[in-house]
Design a protein around this motif. Structure first.
Motif, PDB file in Angstrom:
ATOM      1  N   TRP A  46       0.747  -1.212   0.086  1.00 59.19           N
ATOM      2  CA  TRP A  46      -0.188  -0.136   0.303  1.00 59.19           C
ATOM      3  C   TRP A  46       0.951   1.222  -0.241  1.00 59.19           C
ATOM      4  CZ3 TRP A  46      -5.091   0.758   0.552  1.00 59.19           C
ATOM      5  CH2 TRP A  46      -6.600  -0.345   0.696  1.00 59.19           C
ATOM      6  N   VAL A  47       0.225   2.135  -0.573  1.00 57.53           N
ATOM      7  CA  VAL A  47       0.786   3.505  -0.531  1.00 57.53           C
ATOM      8  C   VAL A  47       0.080   4.305   1.124  1.00 57.53           C
ATOM      9  CG1 VAL A  47       0.769   6.086  -1.343  1.00 57.53           C
ATOM     10  CG2 VAL A  47       2.298   4.188  -2.581  1.00 57.53           C
ATOM     11  N   LEU A  48       1.286   5.082   2.081  1.00 62.02           N
ATOM     12  CA  LEU A  48       0.698   5.799   2.726  1.00 62.02           C
ATOM     13  C   LEU A  48       0.781   7.082   2.234  1.00 62.02           C
ATOM     14  CD1 LEU A  48       1.719   4.511   5.716  1.00 62.02           C
ATOM     15  CD2 LEU A  48      -0.860   5.257   5.187  1.00 62.02           C
ATOM     16  N   HIS A  49      -0.131   8.263   1.517  1.00 61.34           N
ATOM     17  CA  HIS A  49      -0.109   9.471   1.159  1.00 61.34           C
ATOM     18  C   HIS A  49      -0.475  10.221   2.402  1.00 61.34           C
ATOM     19  CE1 HIS A  49      -1.715  12.888  -1.389  1.00 61.34           C
ATOM     20  NE2 HIS A  49      -0.579  12.571  -1.093  1.00 61.34           N
ATOM     21  N   LYS A  50       0.834  11.165   3.160  1.00 60.78           N
ATOM     22  CA  LYS A  50       0.681  12.271   3.307  1.00 60.78           C
ATOM     23  C   LYS A  50      -0.319  13.405   2.678  1.00 60.78           C
ATOM     24  CE  LYS A  50       1.779  14.000   7.852  1.00 60.78           C
ATOM     25  NZ  LYS A  50       1.030  15.725   7.722  1.00 60.78           N
ATOM     26  N   GLU A  51      -2.023  13.255   2.951  1.00 58.44           N
ATOM     27  CA  GLU A  51      -1.830  14.697   1.790  1.00 58.44           C
ATOM     28  C   GLU A  51      -1.242  16.060   2.015  1.00 58.44           C
ATOM     29  OE1 GLU A  51      -6.329  13.755   1.084  1.00 58.44           O
ATOM     30  OE2 GLU A  51      -6.639  14.123   2.986  1.00 58.44           O
ATOM     31  N   ASP A  52      -1.547  15.961   3.790  1.00 53.62           N
ATOM     32  CA  ASP A  52      -2.154  17.569   3.329  1.00 53.62           C
ATOM     33  C   ASP A  52      -0.651  18.252   3.621  1.00 53.62           C
ATOM     34  OD1 ASP A  52      -1.235  15.947   5.933  1.00 53.62           O
ATOM     35  OD2 ASP A  52      -1.784  16.786   7.760  1.00 53.62           O
ATOM     36  N   ASP A  53       1.019  17.407   3.568  1.00 47.66           N
ATOM     37  CA  ASP A  53       1.820  17.866   3.047  1.00 47.66           C
ATOM     38  C   ASP A  53       2.311  18.050   2.041  1.00 47.66           C
ATOM     39  OD1 ASP A  53       2.964  17.980   5.929  1.00 47.66           O
ATOM     40  OD2 ASP A  53       3.541  16.143   5.968  1.00 47.66           O
ATOM     41  N   ASP A  54       1.757  17.514   0.584  1.00 47.18           N
ATOM     42  CA  ASP A  54       1.532  17.298  -0.484  1.00 47.18           C
ATOM     43  C   ASP A  54       0.997  18.410  -0.941  1.00 47.18           C
ATOM     44  OD1 ASP A  54       1.395  16.520  -3.280  1.00 47.18           O
ATOM     45  OD2 ASP A  54       0.757  14.736  -2.522  1.00 47.18           O
ATOM     46  N   PRO A  55       2.454  19.035  -1.698  1.00 44.64           N
ATOM     47  CA  PRO A  55       1.396  20.276  -3.305  1.00 44.64           C
ATOM     48  C   PRO A  55       0.140  20.514  -3.333  1.00 44.64           C
ATOM     49  CG  PRO A  55       3.655  19.891  -3.216  1.00 44.64           C
ATOM     50  CD  PRO A  55       3.275  19.296  -2.080  1.00 44.64           C
ATOM     51  N   SER A  67      -1.743   3.616 -11.329  1.00 41.08           N
ATOM     52  CA  SER A  67      -0.557   2.661 -11.552  1.00 41.08           C
ATOM     53  C   SER A  67      -1.010   1.194 -10.580  1.00 41.08           C
ATOM     54  CB  SER A  67       0.765   3.007 -10.543  1.00 41.08           C
ATOM     55  OG  SER A  67       0.518   3.630  -8.846  1.00 41.08           O
ATOM     56  N   THR A  68      -2.817   1.157 -10.112  1.00 38.68           N
ATOM     57  CA  THR A  68      -3.156   0.485  -9.224  1.00 38.68           C
ATOM     58  C   THR A  68      -2.901   0.107  -8.152  1.00 38.68           C
ATOM     59  OG1 THR A  68      -2.100  -1.546 -10.350  1.00 38.68           O
ATOM     60  CG2 THR A  68      -3.654  -0.088 -11.439  1.00 38.68           C
ATOM     61  N   ILE A  69      -2.107   0.960  -7.303  1.00 36.85           N
ATOM     62  CA  ILE A  69      -1.436   0.851  -5.831  1.00 36.85           C
ATOM     63  C   ILE A  69      -2.461   1.619  -5.181  1.00 36.85           C
ATOM     64  CG2 ILE A  69       0.658   0.845  -4.547  1.00 36.85           C
ATOM     65  CD1 ILE A  69       2.209   1.229  -6.895  1.00 36.85           C
ATOM     66  N   PRO A  70      -2.848   0.541  -4.577  1.00 39.58           N
ATOM     67  CA  PRO A  70      -4.429   0.481  -3.079  1.00 39.58           C
ATOM     68  C   PRO A  70      -3.360   1.352  -2.601  1.00 39.58           C
ATOM     69  CG  PRO A  70      -3.398  -1.469  -2.875  1.00 39.58           C
ATOM     70  CD  PRO A  70      -2.254  -1.049  -4.198  1.00 39.58           C
ATOM     71  N   THR A  71      -4.580   2.976  -2.351  1.00 39.94           N
ATOM     72  CA  THR A  71      -3.473   3.949  -1.373  1.00 39.94           C
ATOM     73  C   THR A  71      -4.723   4.159  -0.044  1.00 39.94           C
ATOM     74  OG1 THR A  71      -2.247   4.844  -3.520  1.00 39.94           O
ATOM     75  CG2 THR A  71      -2.815   6.640  -2.027  1.00 39.94           C
ATOM     76  N   PHE A  72      -3.986   4.971   0.302  1.00 45.66           N
ATOM     77  CA  PHE A  72      -4.437   5.669   1.947  1.00 45.66           C
ATOM     78  C   PHE A  72      -3.740   6.746   2.250  1.00 45.66           C
ATOM     79  CE2 PHE A  72      -5.076   5.865   6.537  1.00 45.66           C
ATOM     80  CZ  PHE A  72      -6.083   6.002   6.499  1.00 45.66           C
ATOM     81  N   SER A  73      -5.313   7.829   2.194  1.00 51.87           N
ATOM     82  CA  SER A  73      -4.509   9.000   2.098  1.00 51.87           C
ATOM     83  C   SER A  73      -4.610   9.860   3.241  1.00 51.87           C
ATOM     84  CB  SER A  73      -5.313   9.729   1.533  1.00 51.87           C
ATOM     85  OG  SER A  73      -4.354   9.700  -0.014  1.00 51.87           O
ATOM     86  N   TRP A  74      -3.944   9.843   4.009  1.00 48.36           N
ATOM     87  CA  TRP A  74      -4.419  10.565   6.014  1.00 48.36           C
ATOM     88  C   TRP A  74      -3.444  12.495   5.972  1.00 48.36           C
ATOM     89  CZ3 TRP A  74      -0.317  11.544   9.309  1.00 48.36           C
ATOM     90  CH2 TRP A  74       0.868  11.172   8.876  1.00 48.36           C
ATOM     91  N   SER A  75      -3.668  12.856   6.671  1.00 51.29           N
ATOM     92  CA  SER A  75      -3.361  14.151   7.575  1.00 51.29           C
ATOM     93  C   SER A  75      -3.381  13.705   8.895  1.00 51.29           C
ATOM     94  CB  SER A  75      -4.703  15.259   7.133  1.00 51.29           C
ATOM     95  OG  SER A  75      -5.804  14.891   7.457  1.00 51.29           O
ATOM     96  N   GLN A  76      -2.627  14.811   9.444  1.00 44.84           N
ATOM     97  CA  GLN A  76      -2.989  15.447  10.710  1.00 44.84           C
ATOM     98  C   GLN A  76      -3.853  15.337  11.366  1.00 44.84           C
ATOM     99  OE1 GLN A  76       0.266  18.392  12.313  1.00 44.84           O
ATOM    100  NE2 GLN A  76      -2.107  19.137  13.169  1.00 44.84           N
TER     101      GLN A  76
END
Length: 334
Positions: A46-55, A67-76
Motif C-alpha cells: 500500500w501507499v500511505l499518502h500524507k495529503e496535507d504535506d503534498d503540494p 498504477s493500480t497501487i492501493p492508496t490510503f490518504s491521511w492527514s494530521q
C-alpha cells in the motif's frame, strides 16, 4: 511469555506501507516493480499518502490510481479527529517543551513534527478497512521513501516472518550511549532533545533501558498496533516515534501486555535488523548477515551524506541483499 504466531498459509502475512507525501511517475514505476515482485497472496503493498504535506495531492492520487497501487490518504487532522486526546496532549506538550521542539526543528527540519503521530496512520488505515483481509495480516511494515532494498522483498519478508517479535526496528541504542555527543550518527551538537519530551515514558526506567532507534523502516505486529491505538494514542499518551515505539513496547511487559484479538495479553517483544543492539538481531541466512550495514542515518562517507544513484543501481542490477538509506534522488529508480 512469547505469543504463538500462526503460519500464514493462503492468507496475508505482511502488509508493506510505503510512506509518501507527493508522488510522481518515477515513484509509481518503482512501487509497481516492487509490487510485481511480491507474493500476491501473502505480501501486499500500500501507499500511505500524507495529503496535507503534498503540494498537489490530486496529482499524486491520479498517478497512483493509474498504477493500480492501493492508496490510503491521511492527514494530521484525521489523526487528531480519531484521537482527540492525542491532539490535545501534543499541543500541551509542544507548549511545555517549546525549547526542545525548536531545537529538534533546527537540527532535523520542520517535517520532524509528524514523527509524533505518523505510525497512528496505520491504525487509522486498519479501522477504515475493517473486514479487509489485509487488516488481518500478522505484521505491518512502514517504509520511508528514501529507503531502498536492493534484494527480493518477498525473500526478506519470508525470513523476517519467522522472527516473531512485536516490534522490529533497525538498531537500538540506549540513552546511556546517546548522552554522549551524537556525532556518531545523527550529527547533533547537543543531547537528543526528544528525551525531554518523552519524560512520561522514561520515568522510572534506567538509562540502560531507555531505547532509541531509527524508524525509517519498522514492522509492527497486529497486536502491538492494536494496543498502541487503545492503550496509548486513544488516551493521549505519545512520544517521538524513535523513542516512543521501543519504550511503549518495554512498558507493555508484565501486568499490561499486548492486547490479543480475544482480549488476552502477552509481553511485547523487541527485535532489531542490525547487530550491536543488545536486544536481539533478526536471524538471517549467512549471505544476508550484512544486509543492513548501509541502513544508517546517513551514508557518512558519501557526498552530502547520501548514497549515490549509481551505487544503488549497481546493487539493484546485481540483486544484492542490501538495505540502502538514504537515497534522495527520486528519479534514480524510475
Amino acid at each position: 511469555s512469547t505469543p504463538s504466531v500462526p503460519f500464514c498459509f493462503l492468507m496475508v502475512c505482511d502488509v508493506l506501507f510505503f510512506a509518501h507525501t507527493s508522488v510522481d511517475s518515477a515513484d509509481a514505476r518503482r512501487l509497481t516493480r516492487i509490487a510485481s515482485g511480491l507474493d500476491p497472496i501473502r505480501h501486499k503493498l500500500w501507499v500511505l499518502h500524507k495529503e496535507d504535506d503534498d503540494p498537489e495531492p490530486g496529482m499524486s492520487l491520479a498517478i497512483l490510481f493509474r498504477s493500480t497501487i492501493p492508496t490510503f490518504s491521511w492527514s494530521q487532522e484525521a489523526i487528531f479527529n480519531r484521537y482527540p486526546r492525542l491532539g490535545a496532549a501534543l499541543n500541551a506538550s509542544w507548549q511545555r517543551y517549546a525549547h526542545h521542539i525548536r531545537s529538534a526543528v533546527a537540527t532535523t527540519g520542520a517535517h520532524f513534527v509528524k514523527y509524533y503521530y505518523m505510525h497512528a496512520s496505520l491504525a487509522l488505515w486498519s479501522e477504515m478497512h475493517t473486514g479487509s483481509l489485509d487488516t488481518k495480516a500478522d505484521y505491518f511494515w512502514r517504509i520511508e521513501p528514501d529507503v531502498v532494498w536492493s534484494g527480493n522483498w518477498s525473500s526478506l519478508l519470508t525470513v523476517a516472518h519467522s522472527y516473531t517479535v512485536d516490534l522490529l526496528l533497525p538498531k537500538f541504542v540506549t540513552q546511556a550511549q546517546m548522552d554522549k555527543p551524537l556525532a556518531w550518527e545523527r550529527g547533533f551538537a547537543q543531547p537528543y532533545p526528544e528525551w525531554a519530551v518523552s519524560d512520561h515514558l522514561v520515568a522510572s526506567l534506567p538509562a540502560t533501558r531507555r531505547l532509541w532507534s531509527l524508524v525509517i523502516i519498522s514492522r509492527l505486529s497486529q497486536g502491538f498496533l492494536r494496543t498502541l491505538s487503545s492503550d496509548f494514542w486513544a488516551v493521549g499518551t505519545f512520544g517521538y516515534d524513535e523513542v516512543f515505539l521501543p519504550l511503549a513496547c518495554i512498558r507493555l511487559h508484565g501486568r499490561a501486555g499486548i492486547l490479543g484479538p480475544r482480549g488476552d495479553r502477552h509481553d511485547c517483544n523487541l527485535g532489531s535488523l542490525r547487530a550491536g543492539s543488545g536486544v536481539g538481531k533478526l536471524p538471517l541466512p549467512a549471505h544476508m548477515d550484512h544486509a543492513f550495514d548501509n541502513l544508517a542515518y546517513r551514508a557518512r562517507t558519501r557526498p552530502n551524506g547520501v548514497w549515490l544513484c549509481d551505487e544503488v543501481r549497481a546493487a539493484l542490477r546485481a540483486k544484492i541483499q542490501q538495505m540502502w538509506h538514504p537515497l534522495k534522488d527520486r528519479q534514480c529508480l524510475a
